[in-house]
Design an enzyme around this catalytic site. Sequence first.
Site, PDB file in Angstrom:
ATOM      1  N   GLY A  63      68.444 -30.263 -10.491  1.00 29.08           N
ATOM      2  CA  GLY A  63      67.598 -29.463  -9.608  1.00 29.08           C
ATOM      3  C   GLY A  63      67.580 -29.904  -8.151  1.00 29.08           C
ATOM      4  O   GLY A  63      67.509 -29.072  -7.252  1.00 29.08           O
ATOM      5  N   ASP A 119      63.408 -31.829  -6.771  1.00 25.06           N
ATOM      6  CA  ASP A 119      63.171 -30.495  -6.211  1.00 25.06           C
ATOM      7  C   ASP A 119      61.694 -30.124  -6.278  1.00 25.06           C
ATOM      8  O   ASP A 119      61.116 -29.638  -5.315  1.00 25.06           O
ATOM      9  CB  ASP A 119      64.030 -29.444  -6.945  1.00 25.06           C
ATOM     10  CG  ASP A 119      63.924 -29.522  -8.469  1.00 25.06           C
ATOM     11  OD1 ASP A 119      63.233 -30.426  -8.997  1.00 25.06           O
ATOM     12  OD2 ASP A 119      64.541 -28.679  -9.148  1.00 25.06           O
ATOM     13  N   ASP A 122      55.827 -31.064 -10.862  1.00 28.87           N
ATOM     14  CA  ASP A 122      55.081 -30.090 -11.650  1.00 28.87           C
ATOM     15  C   ASP A 122      54.054 -30.844 -12.499  1.00 28.87           C
ATOM     16  O   ASP A 122      52.994 -31.228 -12.011  1.00 28.87           O
ATOM     17  CB  ASP A 122      56.109 -29.311 -12.478  1.00 28.87           C
ATOM     18  CG  ASP A 122      55.535 -28.138 -13.239  1.00 28.87           C
ATOM     19  OD1 ASP A 122      54.609 -27.507 -12.744  1.00 28.87           O
ATOM     20  OD2 ASP A 122      56.025 -27.843 -14.348  1.00 28.87           O
ATOM     21  N   LYS A 150      53.559 -28.482  -7.244  1.00 29.20           N
ATOM     22  CA  LYS A 150      52.600 -27.604  -7.950  1.00 29.20           C
ATOM     23  C   LYS A 150      51.450 -28.489  -8.421  1.00 29.20           C
ATOM     24  O   LYS A 150      51.397 -28.873  -9.599  1.00 29.20           O
ATOM     25  CB  LYS A 150      53.261 -26.993  -9.183  1.00 29.20           C
ATOM     26  CG  LYS A 150      54.238 -25.881  -8.935  1.00 29.20           C
ATOM     27  CD  LYS A 150      54.608 -25.289 -10.307  1.00 29.20           C
ATOM     28  CE  LYS A 150      55.809 -24.401 -10.235  1.00 29.20           C
ATOM     29  NZ  LYS A 150      56.277 -23.975 -11.557  1.00 29.20           N
ATOM     30  N   VAL A 172      59.572 -20.603  -9.865  1.00 28.21           N
ATOM     31  CA  VAL A 172      60.441 -20.210  -8.754  1.00 28.21           C
ATOM     32  C   VAL A 172      61.893 -20.607  -9.008  1.00 28.21           C
ATOM     33  O   VAL A 172      62.167 -21.521  -9.783  1.00 28.21           O
ATOM     34  CB  VAL A 172      59.963 -20.835  -7.420  1.00 28.21           C
ATOM     35  CG1 VAL A 172      58.683 -20.192  -6.950  1.00 28.21           C
ATOM     36  CG2 VAL A 172      59.809 -22.356  -7.525  1.00 28.21           C
ATOM     37  N   ARG A 184      70.654 -21.145  -8.777  1.00 26.99           N
ATOM     38  CA  ARG A 184      70.591 -22.381  -7.981  1.00 26.99           C
ATOM     39  C   ARG A 184      71.208 -22.175  -6.597  1.00 26.99           C
ATOM     40  O   ARG A 184      70.882 -22.885  -5.651  1.00 26.99           O
ATOM     41  CB  ARG A 184      71.375 -23.513  -8.674  1.00 26.99           C
ATOM     42  CG  ARG A 184      70.768 -24.024  -9.954  1.00 26.99           C
ATOM     43  CD  ARG A 184      71.479 -25.322 -10.363  1.00 26.99           C
ATOM     44  NE  ARG A 184      71.302 -25.648 -11.762  1.00 26.99           N
ATOM     45  CZ  ARG A 184      70.247 -26.305 -12.260  1.00 26.99           C
ATOM     46  NH1 ARG A 184      69.283 -26.680 -11.472  1.00 26.99           N
ATOM     47  NH2 ARG A 184      70.171 -26.567 -13.553  1.00 26.99           N
TER      48      ARG A 184
HETATM   49  P1  XMP Z   1      57.627 -32.252 -14.217  1.00 28.28           P
HETATM   50  O1  XMP Z   1      56.833 -31.256 -15.028  1.00 28.28           O
HETATM   51  O2  XMP Z   1      58.172 -33.350 -15.063  1.00 28.28           O
HETATM   52  O3  XMP Z   1      58.829 -31.363 -13.874  1.00 28.28           O
HETATM   53  O4  XMP Z   1      56.911 -32.687 -12.970  1.00 28.28           O
HETATM   54  C1  XMP Z   1      59.682 -31.375 -12.885  1.00 28.28           C
HETATM   55  C2  XMP Z   1      60.823 -30.524 -13.375  1.00 28.28           C
HETATM   56  O5  XMP Z   1      60.359 -29.284 -13.956  1.00 28.28           O
HETATM   57  C3  XMP Z   1      61.191 -28.226 -13.596  1.00 28.28           C
HETATM   58  N1  XMP Z   1      60.361 -27.165 -12.981  1.00 28.28           N
HETATM   59  C4  XMP Z   1      60.834 -26.033 -12.460  1.00 28.28           C
HETATM   60  N2  XMP Z   1      62.080 -25.562 -12.374  1.00 28.28           N
HETATM   61  N3  XMP Z   1      61.293 -23.624 -11.286  1.00 28.28           N
HETATM   62  C5  XMP Z   1      62.306 -24.353 -11.779  1.00 28.28           C
HETATM   63  O6  XMP Z   1      63.454 -23.928 -11.672  1.00 28.28           O
HETATM   64  C6  XMP Z   1      59.991 -24.022 -11.351  1.00 28.28           C
HETATM   65  O7  XMP Z   1      59.097 -23.313 -10.878  1.00 28.28           O
HETATM   66  C7  XMP Z   1      59.758 -25.296 -11.985  1.00 28.28           C
HETATM   67  N4  XMP Z   1      58.633 -26.002 -12.217  1.00 28.28           N
HETATM   68  C8  XMP Z   1      59.051 -27.139 -12.837  1.00 28.28           C
HETATM   69  C9  XMP Z   1      62.196 -28.824 -12.616  1.00 28.28           C
HETATM   70  O8  XMP Z   1      63.400 -29.027 -13.314  1.00 28.28           O
HETATM   71  C10 XMP Z   1      61.648 -30.149 -12.185  1.00 28.28           C
HETATM   72  O9  XMP Z   1      62.637 -31.110 -11.909  1.00 28.28           O
END
Ligand code: XMP
Length: 204
Positions: A63, A119, A122, A150, A172, A184
């Site tokens: 990502g 990237d 979350d 987020k 997104v 991507r």
């Molecule tokens: P965590 O939940 O471990 O996740 O903080 C980070 C990873 O979750 C994926 N991620 C997304 N990928 N659109 C995406 O394409 C999104 O809105 C999204 N939200 C989370 C991403 O791979 C990131 O590295």
Amino acid sequence: MAKQKSISLNHSPEEELAHPDIENVLFSREQINHRVIEMSDTITSDYQTLGATELTIVGITNGAVVFVSDLLRGVRLHTRFDTVRVTSYYDYDSPVALPKILAQGKLRLDGKHVLLVDDILDTGNTLSLLRKTLLAQNPVSLRTCVLLDKKSRRVTPFEAEYVGFDLPDVFVVGYGLDYAERYRNLPYIGTLKIERRDTSSWDD
Ligand code: XMP
């Protein structure tokens, strides 16, 4: 004769290039470029203040690959670059995806200033896991940098030192972020049309 691309003066370049599967562009190519340059400048001056002349940047693939390649070109320090590959999988006992390290970086981190780049932040699970893993290698310092945050989705408490944009709880794609490995390559970040989230409609 090669077909010329028509340019309408009524549309922004972003709208002109918008992918038909994208519902809304949330961050345009220009907004992202501008913010990434600002972040590179802040990182450069922060590490200069720390007295560091060299920075080891570790990008999380896949990502972060687009973001980190832009970011590192703006950093005005000696840089070393490496990647770690992480995947998220779903566990029966957990409502969220749990990260798993598929490939570690190759560079030694002991005695180095390290900046971990992703990237999007979350749930916080990926960066928490990686911070713990990288700290075990005894870097002089370890900071994290994400393009998107987020905050409302956090499961594991985590704050990144450098954040590009805050994002509400929306999924997104673009600028390195994918849905089922597509999108991507979009130069902007946007939301996907609801009907395109059903991959069985992807016969094109
Ligand atoms: P965590 O939940 O471990 O996740 O903080 C980070 C990873 O979750 C994926 N991620 C997304 N990928 N659109 C995406 O394409 C999104 O809105 C999204 N939200 C989370 C991403 O791979 C990131 O590295």
